[in-house]
Design a protein around this motif. Sequence first.
Motif, PDB file in Angstrom:
ATOM      1  N   ALA A 151       4.040   2.472  41.161  1.00 17.17           N
ATOM      2  CA  ALA A 151       4.170   3.190  42.090  1.00 17.17           C
ATOM      3  C   ALA A 151       3.023   4.405  41.662  1.00 17.17           C
ATOM      4  CB  ALA A 151       5.632   3.911  42.141  1.00 17.17           C
ATOM      5  N   LEU A 152       3.032   4.793  40.452  1.00 18.57           N
ATOM      6  CA  LEU A 152       1.891   5.617  39.995  1.00 18.57           C
ATOM      7  C   LEU A 152       0.544   5.328  40.411  1.00 18.57           C
ATOM      8  CD1 LEU A 152       2.052   8.194  38.405  1.00 18.57           C
ATOM      9  CD2 LEU A 152       1.644   7.333  36.270  1.00 18.57           C
ATOM     10  N   THR A 153       0.127   3.916  40.226  1.00 20.96           N
ATOM     11  CA  THR A 153      -1.244   3.451  41.028  1.00 20.96           C
ATOM     12  C   THR A 153      -1.530   3.609  42.283  1.00 20.96           C
ATOM     13  OG1 THR A 153      -0.354   1.199  41.240  1.00 20.96           O
ATOM     14  CG2 THR A 153      -1.051   1.765  38.994  1.00 20.96           C
ATOM     15  N   GLY A 154      -0.323   3.928  42.943  1.00 20.61           N
ATOM     16  CA  GLY A 154      -0.620   4.157  44.595  1.00 20.61           C
ATOM     17  C   GLY A 154      -1.258   5.491  44.908  1.00 20.61           C
ATOM     18  N   LEU A 155      -1.113   6.594  43.722  1.00 19.30           N
ATOM     19  CA  LEU A 155      -1.806   7.889  43.942  1.00 19.30           C
ATOM     20  C   LEU A 155      -3.380   7.612  43.703  1.00 19.30           C
ATOM     21  CD1 LEU A 155       0.444   9.991  41.534  1.00 19.30           C
ATOM     22  CD2 LEU A 155       0.589   9.754  43.986  1.00 19.30           C
ATOM     23  N   LEU A 156      -3.705   6.650  43.175  1.00 13.77           N
ATOM     24  CA  LEU A 156      -5.056   6.587  42.904  1.00 13.77           C
ATOM     25  C   LEU A 156      -5.857   6.428  44.491  1.00 13.77           C
ATOM     26  CD1 LEU A 156      -7.750   6.540  40.804  1.00 13.77           C
ATOM     27  CD2 LEU A 156      -7.348   4.194  40.815  1.00 13.77           C
ATOM     28  N   PRO A 157      -5.805   5.689  45.119  1.00 11.10           N
ATOM     29  CA  PRO A 157      -6.605   5.479  46.411  1.00 11.10           C
ATOM     30  C   PRO A 157      -6.496   6.723  47.368  1.00 11.10           C
ATOM     31  CG  PRO A 157      -4.745   4.140  46.342  1.00 11.10           C
ATOM     32  CD  PRO A 157      -4.922   4.389  45.017  1.00 11.10           C
ATOM     33  N   CYS A 158      -5.312   7.399  47.099  1.00  9.74           N
ATOM     34  CA  CYS A 158      -5.068   8.708  48.035  1.00  9.74           C
ATOM     35  C   CYS A 158      -5.838   9.619  47.626  1.00  9.74           C
ATOM     36  CB  CYS A 158      -3.578   9.133  48.043  1.00  9.74           C
ATOM     37  SG  CYS A 158      -2.339   7.754  48.390  1.00  9.74           S
ATOM     38  N   ILE A 159      -5.859   9.783  46.193  1.00  8.29           N
ATOM     39  CA  ILE A 159      -6.730  10.990  45.912  1.00  8.29           C
ATOM     40  C   ILE A 159      -8.271  10.515  45.954  1.00  8.29           C
ATOM     41  CG2 ILE A 159      -7.818  11.939  43.512  1.00  8.29           C
ATOM     42  CD1 ILE A 159      -4.875  11.509  42.466  1.00  8.29           C
ATOM     43  N   ILE A 160      -8.773   9.265  45.891  1.00  5.66           N
ATOM     44  CA  ILE A 160     -10.165   8.861  46.231  1.00  5.66           C
ATOM     45  C   ILE A 160     -10.475   9.157  47.588  1.00  5.66           C
ATOM     46  CG2 ILE A 160     -11.641   6.951  46.396  1.00  5.66           C
ATOM     47  CD1 ILE A 160     -10.215   5.624  43.935  1.00  5.66           C
TER      48      ILE A 160
END
Length: 431
Positions: A151-160
């Motif tokens: 779930a935490l890795t899902g933040l990465l593309p949103c931030i990018i």
Amino acid sequence: MIEFKLPLSHVHPQLHTQNEHIDIPKFHIFCRFQYSMFGSILTIGAMIGAITSGRIADVIGRKGAMRMSAAFCIIGWLSIYITKGVFLLDVGRVFTGYGIGVFSYVVPVFIAEISPKNLRGGLTTANQLMIVIGASVAFLMGTVVTWRTLALTGLLPCIILLVGLSFIPESPRWLAKVGRQKEFEAALQRLRGRDADVSHESAEIQDYIEDIEHLPKAKMVDLLQRKYIRPLIIGVGLMVCQQFGGINGIGFYASETFALAGLSGKVGTVAWASIQVPITILGAILMDKSGRRPLMMVSATGTFLGCSLAGISFYLKTHQMLLDWVPLLALVGVLIYIAAFSIGTGPVPWVIMSEIFPINVKGVAGSLVTLVNWFGAWAVSYTFNFLISWNASGTFFLYSGVCAMTVLFVAKMVPETKGRTLEEIQASINA
């Protein structure tokens, strides 16, 4: 069936109530309901996002809508990561679903509106490629990390995405539509290159905008006008064919399907994830070479074959026939299905949806079409778990029937849009 009675605390610590007992068969039904609800609740959020996506994109722009969607996804992933109970899990899924629902309309439209006509199909398909890569990476990571880490890795593309949006121009067609003339010309020039001559394309877009400027603000009921009926039937029909062919049921419960056929769920999932990316790349290459219609028809034929093979495997298992062949047939059938879906049935409806509607109704029409898509995703993902436990072979044969009808629908109704400007496509449909 023997009915065992146990204290609720023995079944799940959060279900403990003094002197309360449950029937095991009923509890299994309850668990199946909760499992199906969690698997499908994301699509409920996506349906809400679909309803609002067109209006949001028309009011705050394509980039503004994407920024808002990324914020919803970030809130959703954080809710899932910090959860200690079912409630925040479901809330997180709804929020991420809402963001995805808006993205699923805005991104193909944005790409179609900024792309040159000779690259539009391939670039729009690149969106599907990124989705497939993300899903494949998530499948593979899910075999080695915990769900909280996932779930935490899902933040990465949103931030990018939030950072990247600062470096790209807004859709020129949207800027022209809202009367921001200088920004329209600057965005178009930036997209085509500093030395490119954009005068002809700029004039064509301006003429089209002027032609529709006198039209009243579009409402959902306006789509029933005769001039919009055909693109509406095409858009809705393609989304029905895409979703009710079973993709979200088969995708959400891939490991369970492989296990039911007698395979290792992990092995099947890795095979699924590995085949998606190269096939989708092939589809992106073919999109502007072979055309949308041939690619869609070949793809639908492949999904029909894959579902039929999977249905045959479960039929053999049910009747205790050729049991050694059951796992292999199921694996081959599902892999053929996902390969065929990835090359055409997955990306083509989104490409065509972004091309066929005039800009004055693109918001409401896109919202409706995207809503139909996510309703189909919810219906299939929610019912799949029940259907396959009731009749596994019948479930796959049902999906294969939808795939066969897709071939007929595309052959009869869907126009070829390759190599045409958006304005030429809409003129030809109206003609």
